[in-house]
Design an enzyme around this catalytic site. Structure first.
Site, PDB file in Angstrom:
ATOM      1  N   TYR A  98       0.840  -1.194   0.000  1.00  0.00           N
ATOM      2  CA  TYR A  98       0.000   0.000   0.000  1.00  0.00           C
ATOM      3  C   TYR A  98       0.871   1.238   0.000  1.00  0.00           C
ATOM      4  O   TYR A  98       2.059   1.200   0.331  1.00  0.00           O
ATOM      5  CB  TYR A  98      -0.988   0.009   1.175  1.00  0.00           C
ATOM      6  CG  TYR A  98      -0.386   0.335   2.522  1.00  0.00           C
ATOM      7  CD1 TYR A  98      -0.348   1.650   2.991  1.00  0.00           C
ATOM      8  CD2 TYR A  98       0.137  -0.658   3.327  1.00  0.00           C
ATOM      9  CE1 TYR A  98       0.195   1.957   4.228  1.00  0.00           C
ATOM     10  CE2 TYR A  98       0.675  -0.371   4.568  1.00  0.00           C
ATOM     11  CZ  TYR A  98       0.707   0.947   5.015  1.00  0.00           C
ATOM     12  OH  TYR A  98       1.252   1.239   6.233  1.00  0.00           O
ATOM     13  N   CYS A  99       0.260   2.351  -0.396  1.00  0.00           N
ATOM     14  CA  CYS A  99       0.896   3.664  -0.351  1.00  0.00           C
ATOM     15  C   CYS A  99      -0.159   4.645   0.160  1.00  0.00           C
ATOM     16  O   CYS A  99      -1.044   4.254   0.908  1.00  0.00           O
ATOM     17  CB  CYS A  99       1.477   4.053  -1.709  1.00  0.00           C
ATOM     18  SG  CYS A  99       0.281   4.034  -3.050  1.00  0.00           S
ATOM     19  N   ASP A 100      -0.073   5.908  -0.250  1.00  0.00           N
ATOM     20  CA  ASP A 100      -1.011   6.911   0.266  1.00  0.00           C
ATOM     21  C   ASP A 100      -2.453   6.669  -0.157  1.00  0.00           C
ATOM     22  O   ASP A 100      -3.364   6.804   0.636  1.00  0.00           O
ATOM     23  CB  ASP A 100      -0.607   8.319  -0.194  1.00  0.00           C
ATOM     24  CG  ASP A 100       0.580   8.849   0.577  1.00  0.00           C
ATOM     25  OD1 ASP A 100       0.744   8.478   1.757  1.00  0.00           O
ATOM     26  OD2 ASP A 100       1.348   9.626   0.000  1.00  0.00           O
TER      27      ASP A 100
END
Length: 149
Positions: free
Chosen positions: A90-92
């Protein structure tokens, strides 16, 4: 005058083709509720990877996630990962492709991977807990509310 349907301008495939395509789509992604449920249930077959920069990880991350910025992933750094696990990157959020870049690097190294839909943004929107600091932290003792989807 007959009104044409915008939805049906491109007719859907038959049910068997839809079922196969949707199953394939679900193989690539997890949503926040499914991941939270697995973390709450102590599922050990998955490892959550935060692909953002270390500073962002320290500010807030999914409890139990490891910090592994996609920019630091290489054949050498990925070789230390356990090939029997499934990695969830995941990221932002949907405006960031760090999780996709990380997932691609993991898959290129022969590891099984899924992306978290909506990243930390959707995680927070669903009111799941976060941890802070350099440590991964652990899942808090709490009951999950039922997802409305």
């Amino acid at each position: 005058m007959m009104t044409l349907s915008a939805v049906l301008q491109f007719p859907p495939p038959d049910a068997a083709r839809s079922e196969a395509w949707l199953r394939e789509k679900l193989a690539y992604y997890s949503d926040a509720w499914d991941l939270a449920q697995d973390l709450a249930n102590g599922i050990t077959d998955i490892v959550v990877i935060d692909t953002r920069a270390a500073e962002q990880y320290q500010a807030a991350h999914i409890p139990g996630a490891i910090s592994f910025p996609h920019r630091t992933m290489s054949a050498e750094t990925l070789a230390a990962l356990d090939g029997s696990k499934v990695y969830v990157t995941y990221c932002d959020g949907i405006g960031c492709n760090g999780s996709t870049k990380g997932a691609w690097k993991l898959a290129s190294a022969g590891l099984r991977v899924k992306e978290l839909i909506g990243g930390l943004d959707f995680w927070l929107r669903d009111r799941h807990p976060v941890a802070q600091g350099e440590e991964a932290g652990s899942w808090p003792q709490q009951d999950l509310q039922a997802c409305g989807c």
